[in-house]
Motif scaffolding. Structure first.
Motif, short mmCIF file in Angstrom:
data_model
loop_
_atom_site.label_atom_id
_atom_site.label_comp_id
_atom_site.label_asym_id
_atom_site.label_seq_id
_atom_site.Cartn_x
_atom_site.Cartn_y
_atom_site.Cartn_z
N ALA A 36 38.56 76.18 66.59
CA ALA A 36 37.60 75.07 66.64
C ALA A 36 36.39 75.42 65.77
CB ALA A 36 37.15 74.80 68.07
N SER A 37 36.23 74.71 64.67
CA SER A 37 35.14 75.03 63.75
C SER A 37 33.77 74.85 64.42
CB SER A 37 35.22 74.19 62.48
OG SER A 37 35.11 72.82 62.76
N THR A 38 33.64 73.88 65.31
CA THR A 38 32.35 73.69 65.99
C THR A 38 32.05 74.88 66.91
OG1 THR A 38 33.44 72.32 67.66
CG2 THR A 38 32.29 71.17 65.88
N PHE A 71 37.43 74.65 59.28
CA PHE A 71 37.24 73.23 58.99
C PHE A 71 38.11 72.81 57.81
CE2 PHE A 71 35.09 69.77 56.75
CZ PHE A 71 35.15 68.80 57.74
N LYS A 72 38.09 73.59 56.74
CA LYS A 72 38.90 73.26 55.57
C LYS A 72 40.39 73.27 55.90
CE LYS A 72 35.62 74.69 52.03
NZ LYS A 72 35.31 75.68 50.99
N ASN A 79 46.54 75.40 59.53
CA ASN A 79 46.86 76.81 59.67
C ASN A 79 45.61 77.65 59.47
OD1 ASN A 79 47.97 79.33 59.77
ND2 ASN A 79 49.25 79.09 57.97
N VAL A 80 45.08 78.21 60.54
CA VAL A 80 43.86 79.01 60.45
C VAL A 80 44.15 80.50 60.38
CG1 VAL A 80 42.47 77.26 61.63
CG2 VAL A 80 43.53 79.09 62.96
N ALA A 81 45.42 80.87 60.28
CA ALA A 81 45.80 82.29 60.25
C ALA A 81 45.16 83.02 59.08
CB ALA A 81 47.32 82.44 60.21
N ALA A 82 44.94 82.34 57.99
CA ALA A 82 44.35 82.98 56.81
C ALA A 82 42.82 83.08 56.89
CB ALA A 82 44.75 82.24 55.55
#
Length: 86
Positions: A36-38, A71-72, A79-82
């Motif tokens: 969660a970016s927030t 967010f991007k 996919n936030v793994a990177a």
């Protein structure tokens, strides 16, 4: 992840519960790690200001960097793994 962030806000602001910045920071971290970016943004804020956690500008910067990456990623494939760790 968004629910951890929302619950963190309730604890941070003392809405419907006793104000607890330590618990808010824990919940923001959980939200951030879950994608969660927030949550990352709120974590960066409490780290920068030393609210509920020791003040740590370097950790705040890492949280902001992760927030941007998460967010991007959410705009692409999710996919936030990177994304960088905290």
């Amino acid at each position: 992840a968004p629910s951890c962030n929302g619950l963190g806000l309730l604890h941070f602001e003392g809405r419907r519960t006793q104000k607890n910045a330590v618990e808010a920071a824990r919940l923001y971290r959980a939200a951030c790690l879950a994608g969660a970016s927030t949550g990352c943004e709120h974590l960066a804020q409490v780290l920068q200001n030393g609210e509920g956690v020791p003040q740590d500008g370097a950790a705040a910067k890492r949280a902001k960097t992760r927030a941007e990456c998460v967010f991007k990623a959410s705009l692409k494939d999710g996919n936030v793994a990177a994304c960088p760790s905290l």
